[in-house]
Design a protein around this motif. Structure first.
Motif, PDB file in Angstrom:
ATOM      1  N   ALA A   1     -13.025  15.053  41.235  1.00 49.29           N
ATOM      2  CA  ALA A   1     -12.327  14.491  42.394  1.00 49.29           C
ATOM      3  C   ALA A   1     -10.975  15.161  42.598  1.00 49.29           C
ATOM      4  CB  ALA A   1     -12.150  12.984  42.218  1.00 49.29           C
ATOM      5  N   LEU A   2     -10.255  15.374  41.518  1.00 53.03           N
ATOM      6  CA  LEU A   2      -8.960  16.047  41.611  1.00 53.03           C
ATOM      7  C   LEU A   2      -9.123  17.479  42.110  1.00 53.03           C
ATOM      8  CD1 LEU A   2      -7.404  14.752  38.278  1.00 53.03           C
ATOM      9  CD2 LEU A   2      -6.575  14.222  40.578  1.00 53.03           C
ATOM     10  N   PHE A   3     -10.148  18.151  41.613  1.00 54.16           N
ATOM     11  CA  PHE A   3     -10.382  19.539  42.017  1.00 54.16           C
ATOM     12  C   PHE A   3     -10.699  19.636  43.511  1.00 54.16           C
ATOM     13  CE2 PHE A   3     -13.509  23.251  41.976  1.00 54.16           C
ATOM     14  CZ  PHE A   3     -12.514  24.214  42.085  1.00 54.16           C
TER      15      PHE A   3
ATOM     16  N   VAL B   1       2.209  20.394  40.563  1.00 53.79           N
ATOM     17  CA  VAL B   1       1.422  19.265  40.074  1.00 53.79           C
ATOM     18  C   VAL B   1       0.934  19.587  38.667  1.00 53.79           C
ATOM     19  CG1 VAL B   1      -0.767  18.029  40.337  1.00 53.79           C
ATOM     20  CG2 VAL B   1       0.699  18.358  42.317  1.00 53.79           C
ATOM     21  N   LEU B   2       0.913  18.559  37.813  1.00 52.01           N
ATOM     22  CA  LEU B   2       0.421  18.736  36.448  1.00 52.01           C
ATOM     23  C   LEU B   2      -0.627  17.667  36.152  1.00 52.01           C
ATOM     24  CD1 LEU B   2       0.605  20.026  33.580  1.00 52.01           C
ATOM     25  CD2 LEU B   2       2.383  18.318  33.066  1.00 52.01           C
ATOM     26  N   VAL B   3      -1.785  18.101  35.635  1.00 48.63           N
ATOM     27  CA  VAL B   3      -2.833  17.190  35.191  1.00 48.63           C
ATOM     28  C   VAL B   3      -3.015  17.403  33.692  1.00 48.63           C
ATOM     29  CG1 VAL B   3      -5.262  16.551  35.356  1.00 48.63           C
ATOM     30  CG2 VAL B   3      -4.013  17.212  37.415  1.00 48.63           C
ATOM     31  N   LEU B   4      -2.836  16.344  32.924  1.00 46.74           N
ATOM     32  CA  LEU B   4      -2.967  16.438  31.476  1.00 46.74           C
ATOM     33  C   LEU B   4      -4.110  15.554  30.985  1.00 46.74           C
ATOM     34  CD1 LEU B   4       0.743  16.256  30.201  1.00 46.74           C
ATOM     35  CD2 LEU B   4      -0.763  18.252  30.187  1.00 46.74           C
ATOM     36  N   GLY B   5      -5.018  16.125  30.237  1.00 46.70           N
ATOM     37  CA  GLY B   5      -5.990  15.338  29.516  1.00 46.70           C
ATOM     38  C   GLY B   5      -5.377  14.877  28.209  1.00 46.70           C
ATOM     39  N   ALA B   6      -5.733  13.676  27.773  1.00 45.56           N
ATOM     40  CA  ALA B   6      -5.217  13.143  26.512  1.00 45.56           C
ATOM     41  C   ALA B   6      -6.341  12.386  25.818  1.00 45.56           C
ATOM     42  CB  ALA B   6      -4.022  12.231  26.758  1.00 45.56           C
ATOM     43  N   ALA B   7      -6.586  12.755  24.567  1.00 44.79           N
ATOM     44  CA  ALA B   7      -7.636  12.104  23.787  1.00 44.79           C
ATOM     45  C   ALA B   7      -7.430  12.462  22.319  1.00 44.79           C
ATOM     46  CB  ALA B   7      -9.024  12.540  24.264  1.00 44.79           C
ATOM     47  N   ARG B   8      -8.306  11.942  21.445  1.00 44.74           N
ATOM     48  CA  ARG B   8      -8.163  12.199  20.015  1.00 44.74           C
ATOM     49  C   ARG B   8      -8.597  13.609  19.631  1.00 44.74           C
ATOM     50  NH1 ARG B   8     -10.858   7.490  16.588  1.00 44.74           N
ATOM     51  NH2 ARG B   8      -9.875   8.738  14.944  1.00 44.74           N
ATOM     52  N   LYS B   9      -9.479  14.193  20.406  1.00 43.24           N
ATOM     53  CA  LYS B   9     -10.027  15.499  20.060  1.00 43.24           C
ATOM     54  C   LYS B   9      -8.922  16.545  19.959  1.00 43.24           C
ATOM     55  CE  LYS B   9     -14.000  18.387  21.241  1.00 43.24           C
ATOM     56  NZ  LYS B   9     -15.162  18.516  22.136  1.00 43.24           N
ATOM     57  N   LYS B  10      -9.000  17.385  18.941  1.00 43.70           N
ATOM     58  CA  LYS B  10      -7.990  18.418  18.721  1.00 43.70           C
ATOM     59  C   LYS B  10      -8.297  19.633  19.591  1.00 43.70           C
ATOM     60  CE  LYS B  10      -5.975  15.956  15.563  1.00 43.70           C
ATOM     61  NZ  LYS B  10      -4.679  15.303  15.840  1.00 43.70           N
ATOM     62  N   LEU B  11      -7.520  19.807  20.640  1.00 45.33           N
ATOM     63  CA  LEU B  11      -7.662  20.937  21.555  1.00 45.33           C
ATOM     64  C   LEU B  11      -6.293  21.420  21.967  1.00 45.33           C
ATOM     65  CD1 LEU B  11     -10.392  19.545  24.007  1.00 45.33           C
ATOM     66  CD2 LEU B  11     -10.729  21.458  22.435  1.00 45.33           C
TER      67      LEU B  11
ATOM     68  N   ALA C   1     -11.257  31.938  42.557  1.00 47.56           N
ATOM     69  CA  ALA C   1      -9.810  31.968  42.709  1.00 47.56           C
ATOM     70  C   ALA C   1      -9.248  30.552  42.754  1.00 47.56           C
ATOM     71  CB  ALA C   1      -9.433  32.733  43.975  1.00 47.56           C
ATOM     72  N   ALA C   2      -9.902  29.661  43.505  1.00 53.19           N
ATOM     73  CA  ALA C   2      -9.449  28.274  43.574  1.00 53.19           C
ATOM     74  C   ALA C   2      -9.572  27.599  42.220  1.00 53.19           C
ATOM     75  CB  ALA C   2     -10.258  27.521  44.622  1.00 53.19           C
ATOM     76  N   LEU C   3     -10.670  27.881  41.514  1.00 52.23           N
ATOM     77  CA  LEU C   3     -10.862  27.293  40.193  1.00 52.23           C
ATOM     78  C   LEU C   3      -9.765  27.731  39.236  1.00 52.23           C
ATOM     79  CD1 LEU C   3     -12.576  25.629  38.243  1.00 52.23           C
ATOM     80  CD2 LEU C   3     -13.978  27.673  37.844  1.00 52.23           C
ATOM     81  N   ASP C   4      -9.414  29.004  39.259  1.00 50.90           N
ATOM     82  CA  ASP C   4      -8.359  29.503  38.371  1.00 50.90           C
ATOM     83  C   ASP C   4      -7.007  28.877  38.711  1.00 50.90           C
ATOM     84  OD1 ASP C   4     -10.146  31.079  37.019  1.00 50.90           O
ATOM     85  OD2 ASP C   4      -9.675  32.917  38.126  1.00 50.90           O
ATOM     86  N   ARG C   5      -6.717  28.722  39.999  1.00 54.13           N
ATOM     87  CA  ARG C   5      -5.439  28.108  40.383  1.00 54.13           C
ATOM     88  C   ARG C   5      -5.375  26.657  39.934  1.00 54.13           C
ATOM     89  NH1 ARG C   5      -6.608  30.525  45.314  1.00 54.13           N
ATOM     90  NH2 ARG C   5      -6.891  28.472  46.306  1.00 54.13           N
ATOM     91  N   PHE C   6      -6.499  25.953  40.063  1.00 54.57           N
ATOM     92  CA  PHE C   6      -6.532  24.560  39.614  1.00 54.57           C
ATOM     93  C   PHE C   6      -6.344  24.478  38.103  1.00 54.57           C
ATOM     94  CE2 PHE C   6      -9.023  20.974  37.918  1.00 54.57           C
ATOM     95  CZ  PHE C   6      -8.380  19.911  38.536  1.00 54.57           C
TER      96      PHE C   6
END
Length: 484
Positions: A30-32, A44-54, A79-84
């Protein structure tokens, strides 16, 4: 006609549960799509947050794969994917511990909108809210988004509301119900309150009854543990169908304002009568032709959890006194279909004689699939002798008038997430609204639990248990067909 894109101010969005199923299938796609639609500013900044180490790069690689699977219409544009992806990052955090929280706080900008999406189980809501505040990430521009289930009953819903209220004001809490983000659901308000044609007829004098159907072809696979504790009443009726009922039945708000709209919805819920036991049908699907039944899927051979429910509800107010509302929803039915049918009364007197038959207008609002609105009207059957009548649909999809570029409706999550960023709570549930819905639902559940009620079996791929048909036939009515 080209839709006007309304940009939003710069924002940070943190998705707790950023590696989970909802983030993969709905939130990030949806964000994409909104990014590709030109609705984002540059910063704009989108951050994922979870326990997984990445790290950032590892998360971006995962996101790229998810978008190619769940947003193939957009992800082909490399190009759009890379910018996102350049705006996407990741921070490992412990929801109930201290690890990662200082790093998360350091990544966020000052003095801008901060949205925190709780794509996790309700048991973690309190821990997340507490740590957001404790680490200095809460401000007047902070918003939190919480997914259902919002409680398991009235008591737990009140406890969750109290927990969140201890850290955030009500105007900062967005309880999301994706059904309210569907274009056709929003169009329901436009049709009702923007057209003089319908509103004068929207009452018990002209409406015989209203049917709300949400039929699914999928079973409970992948949700076995949760669903066997919840059932169709808690999973669908208490929230999704209740919201549709409110939008259909509510009085016109004084203005299109979040609290004005939600005040009117709350009045509907509080006006609902208790449901009588013989006005409820519960069902549970059984396997046919090698397909597993509900009990086989959940691994509980004695389960009495319903995968289907149909009920007759009444609203005790001046507008709807005496007009029944029939609600039904179920898993593993013959077709996927979500539709609201407003069944108008017959003409008080037919001038065409008995041979013309009985004819009544039906307004159908299709939510999925093939979103649209149609009105069934009665006309003379062409080429026939005498006055033979036939019912035909009047197309109200507006596809041709709006142009091909507007024929693809945005996903509900696209609209709702952008509303969070804008600070518009109109399509989100308020705390007292959630509690009122549980206050109506709890006695129904308690009634069948105390009586030892057992769901009626129905075959996979059917329209549901036969008793649901009898529920209508006893009143001299019939369900409108479940159609794909």
């Amino acid at each position: 006609m080209v839709s006007r894109v309304i940009p939003v101010e710069p924002f940070d969005l943190v998705v707790f549960g950023g590696t989970g199923d909802l983030a993969q299938r709905k939130i990030l796609p949806a964000l994409f799509r909104r990014f590709c639609g030109g609705q984002w500013p540059e910063d704009v900044l989108v951050l994922g947050a979870a326990r997984k180490k990445l790290d950032d790069d590892g998360y971006r690689a995962l996101v790229a794969g998810w978008l190619k699977e769940h947003a193939p219409d957009r992800s082909a544009d490399c190009a759009a994917l890379d910018r996102f992806l350049s705006r996407v990052g990741y921070v490992p955090v412990e929801a109930q511990g201290d690890e990662g929280w200082p790093e998360l706080a350091a990544r966020l900008s000052r003095d801008r909108v901060r949205a925190f999406y709780f794509s996790v189980g309700p048991r973690l809501f309190g821990a997340l809210a507490e740590r957001i505040e404790a680490h200095g990430m809460a401000s007047d521009k902070t918003r939190i988004v919480v997914e259902k289930p919002f409680g398991h009953d009235l008591e737990s819903a009140r406890a969750l509301n109290a927990t969140l209220a201890g850290h955030f004001r009500e105007r900062q809490i967005y309880r999301i119900d994706h059904y309210l983000g569907k274009e056709t659901v929003q169009n329901l308000m436009a049709v009702r309150f923007g057209n003089m044609l319908f509103e004068p007829l929207w009452n018990s004098q002209y409406v015989d009854h209203i049917q709300i159907t949400v039929a699914e072809t999928v079973g409970v696979d992948g949700r076995e543990s949760y669903y066997d504790r919840a059932g169709a009443m808690r999973d669908m009726v208490q929230n999704h169908l209740m919201q549709l009922l409110c939008l259909i039945a509510m009085e016109p708000p004084a203005k299109f304002d979040p609290d004005a709209v939600r005040d009117e919805k709350l009045k509907v819920i509080r006006a609902l009568d208790p449901v009588l036991p013989h006005h409820i049908v519960r069902g549970q699907y059984v396997g046919v032709d090698g397909q597993p039944g509900y009990r086989e899927v959940v691994g509980n051979p004695r389960s009495s959890t319903e995968s289907y429910i149909a009920l007759r509800a009444h609203i005790s107010n001046w507008r709807w006194a005496g007009t029944p509302f029939y609600l039904r929803t179920g898993k593993r039915l013959v077709a996927r279909s979500s539709v609201i049918n407003v069944m108008f009364k017959d003409a008080p007197h037919s001038i065409f004689g008995a041979d013309a038959g009985r004819h009544a207008n039906v307004l159908s609002i299709r939510l999925q699939p093939n979103e649209g609105i149609t009105l069934k009207v009665t006309i003379k059957e062409p080429g026939q002798g005498g006055m033979r009548l036939v019912d035909v649909p009047l197309d109200m999809s507006f596809a041709e008038a709006l142009g091909p570029e507007n024929q693809v409706s945005p996903d509900a999550y696209e609209r709702l997430i952008m509303d969070v960023v804008r600070g518009n709570q109109t399509l989100f549930m308020r705390g007292d609204e959630v509690e009122a819905a549980w206050a109506w639902t709890d006695p129904i559940i308690a009634g069948w639990e105390s009586s030892g009620d057992v769901p009626k079996p129905y075959d996979c791929g059917s329209t549901g248990p036969g008793d649901a048909e009898l529920l209508m036939k006893r009143d001299g009515r019939n369900w409108q067909g479940i159609k794909p």
